[in-house]
Enzyme design. Structure first.
Site, short mmCIF file in Angstrom:
data_model
loop_
_atom_site.label_atom_id
_atom_site.label_comp_id
_atom_site.label_asym_id
_atom_site.label_seq_id
_atom_site.Cartn_x
_atom_site.Cartn_y
_atom_site.Cartn_z
N TYR A 37 0.83 -1.21 0.00
CA TYR A 37 0.00 0.00 0.00
C TYR A 37 0.87 1.26 0.00
CZ TYR A 37 -2.94 3.75 1.84
OH TYR A 37 -3.56 4.96 2.03
N SER A 119 -4.60 14.53 5.50
CA SER A 119 -5.46 13.88 4.52
C SER A 119 -6.90 13.80 5.00
CB SER A 119 -4.94 12.46 4.27
OG SER A 119 -5.90 11.69 3.58
N GLN A 140 -6.53 18.50 3.43
CA GLN A 140 -6.75 18.03 2.05
C GLN A 140 -8.14 17.44 1.91
OE1 GLN A 140 -6.42 14.23 1.40
NE2 GLN A 140 -7.53 14.70 -0.47
N TYR A 142 -11.22 16.09 -1.26
CA TYR A 142 -11.49 15.81 -2.67
C TYR A 142 -12.60 16.76 -3.13
CZ TYR A 142 -8.61 11.76 -1.89
OH TYR A 142 -7.56 10.96 -1.59
N THR A 167 -7.62 17.69 -3.86
CA THR A 167 -6.95 16.69 -4.70
C THR A 167 -7.85 16.30 -5.88
OG1 THR A 167 -5.72 15.86 -2.81
CG2 THR A 167 -5.94 14.36 -4.68
N ARG A 176 -3.35 -0.42 -8.45
CA ARG A 176 -2.09 -0.80 -7.78
C ARG A 176 -2.15 -2.31 -7.55
NH1 ARG A 176 -3.34 4.26 -5.26
NH2 ARG A 176 -4.01 3.27 -3.35
N LYS A 263 -4.42 20.13 -6.00
CA LYS A 263 -3.33 19.13 -5.98
C LYS A 263 -3.59 18.04 -7.01
CE LYS A 263 -1.16 15.78 -2.86
NZ LYS A 263 -1.70 14.49 -3.28
N HIS A 287 0.46 12.08 -7.90
CA HIS A 287 0.05 11.26 -6.76
C HIS A 287 1.11 10.19 -6.45
CE1 HIS A 287 -3.91 11.04 -4.59
NE2 HIS A 287 -3.36 9.96 -4.09
N ARG A 290 0.88 6.75 -8.28
CA ARG A 290 -0.11 5.78 -7.79
C ARG A 290 -1.40 5.80 -8.60
NH1 ARG A 290 1.10 4.40 -2.48
NH2 ARG A 290 -1.04 4.27 -1.70
#
Ligand SMILES: Cc1cc2nc3c(=O)[nH]c(=O)nc-3n(C[C@H](O)[C@H](O)[C@H](O)COP(=O)(O)O)c2cc1C
Length: 411
Positions: A37, A119, A140, A142, A167, A176, A263, A287, A290
């Site tokens: 992760y 975050s 941060q 979204y 973000t 991932r 971001k 990012h 990622r």
């Protein structure tokens, strides 16, 4: 044991003197799925790798006999005075690595004279992080019109956050594959082999069970498995949406009274749009490799974004920053500062708060040493004249002549 005046106890068995040393040590501290992760990237890891190699496309200029003593690394970002232009990036679910996650990170940031971007998916609530801090930090989120975003913005403002990082590069979660192979899902998919791997990390397992800091604590108040699953589901359902548009960002910009940074911008036209809907700055970021594999590396994207909005907005860079010289190159190309994601998580995994402090200290000392060797006295003096594009770039010749003329200073 003291032998001939040397105290061997003072010397750690294996000193961690670089970020890469911390990376290697961190790997041993956590189960394989946690490592996948933290350290993994999207698909074939092309962007992840290019985030590192991209920095080698630039050489540093060095001037001799300049009389530079200790260089000045202090600057301002989002109106905050910081003494190191390296801030801590938002990382979600960091409690998986070390239960005290953001509380340690925010304290380490303050000791190093810099700031944390907390975050949305932090392992401590935004209020708990603010309580652990002395200064105002950044939050941060979204981009999402509606109740949840409005509530989070209100909570962040009440708790004292004055800068919002929105973000924009997660319209869906990047693939991932390392995480998928190791059953990193909710609930985690367990096999005997995976259970054995966790059993090999008894201290990690004990702390994880005892402190229960794996959930996104801005969404739920406890850390049970049910709440952890619920927090992940809230984050993915409500915050990660492919249908988001510039209107959502404009709405957030209207709602937020403080400074706003976007971001996850790599394209200069997006940077222009971000500024036109009210952003004070942009974070040039993929990012950390990622999200979209084969996306351009951040350092390669930086010059065009600077050319597009550098005169109107503050620019920050992240993704792949591992050395003081990386920071210097980013600053010379027009960034005001950088964010580090994984490097601080490595420090946290190895030595908790102290590890994060040491990682930040490594950046500071590497920057100071490089700037002395370059003959530049302050980060504020770093500009395009301090980097030389390696061969193959068409703007090379122009660069050189501008650099030569602009860099002549009376002595
Ligand atoms: C484990 C992990 C979790 C992350 N979670 C978030 C997040 O919640 N929000 C966000 O905006 N970025 C997140 N990021 C991206 C970072 O903010 C940052 O862009 C990236 O880590 C920079 O690359 P670096 O790790 O090479 O320094 C995360 C990165 C990592 C490694």
């Amino acid at each position: 044991m003291i032998v001939s005046g040397f105290d061997f106890r003072m010397r750690p068995a294996q000193p961690h003197i670089t970020v890469e040393d911390y990376r290697r040590a961190a790997r041993a501290k956590v189960p394989a799925f946690v490592w996948a992760y933290v350290d993994g990237g999207a698909e074939d890891l092309v962007t992840l790798r290019e985030n590192r190699t991209g920095f080698s496309a630039w050489s540093l200029r060095s001037r001799v006999l300049t009389g530079v003593g200790t260089p000045d690394l202090s600057t301002t970002i989002a109106g905050m005075n910081i003494s190191l232009p390296v801030m801590i990036a938002p990382t979600g679910y960091t409690g998986l690595v070390q239960w005290h996650a953001e509380v340690s990170a925010v304290r380490a940031a303050e000791r190093a004279g810099t700031r944390l971007v907390a975050s949305t998916a932090s392992s401590w609530s935004l209020e708990e992080i603010a309580e652990a801090a002395e200064h105002d930090h950044c939050f941060q989120l979204y981009p999402r019109e509606g109740d949840l975003a409005a509530k989070l913005m209100h909570r962040a403002w009440q708790a004292g956050y004055r800068t919002l990082f929105v973000t924009v590069d997660v319209p869906t979660i990047g693939l991932r594959e390392g995480e998928q192979r190791l059953g990193m899902s909710m609930p985690p998919s367990m096999t005997p082999r995976r259970a054995l791997n966790i059993a090999r990390h008894p201290l990690w397992a004990y702390r994880a069970l005892r402190h229960k800091r794996m959930a996104g604590r801005n969404f739920v108040s406890g850390g049970s498995l049910r709440e952890t699953a619920e927090s992940i589901s809230i984050a993915t359902r409500h915050l990660v949406q492919a249908t988001l548009s510039w209107d959502d960002l404009a709405w957030m910009s209207d709602q937020w009274k403080g400074r706003l940074y976007v971001k996850g911008v790599l394209d200069p036209e997006d940077a222009i749009k971000a500024v036109s809907v009210g952003a004070d700055g942009v974070v040039v970021s993929n990012h950390g490799g990622r999200q979209l594999d084969h996306a351009i590396s951040s350092i390669a994207a930086l010059p065009d974004v600077v050319a597009a909005v550098g005169d109107r907005a503050e620019i920050i860079l992240d993704s792949g920053v591992r050395r003081g010289t990386d920071v210097i190159k980013a600053l010379a190309l027009g960034a005001k500062g950088v964010l580090i994601g994984r490097p601080y998580v490595y420090g946290l995994a190895v030595e908790g708060q102290l590890g994060v402090e040491r990682v930040l200290e490594i950046f500071r000392s590497e920057m100071e040493r490089a700037m002395i060797l370059m003959g530049v006295g302050s980060v504020r003096d770093l500009d395009r004249s301090w980097v030389i594009a390696r061969s193959g770039r068409s703007d090379d010749a122009d660069d050189r002549s501008t650099r030569f003329h602009s860099s002549i200073r009376p002595h």
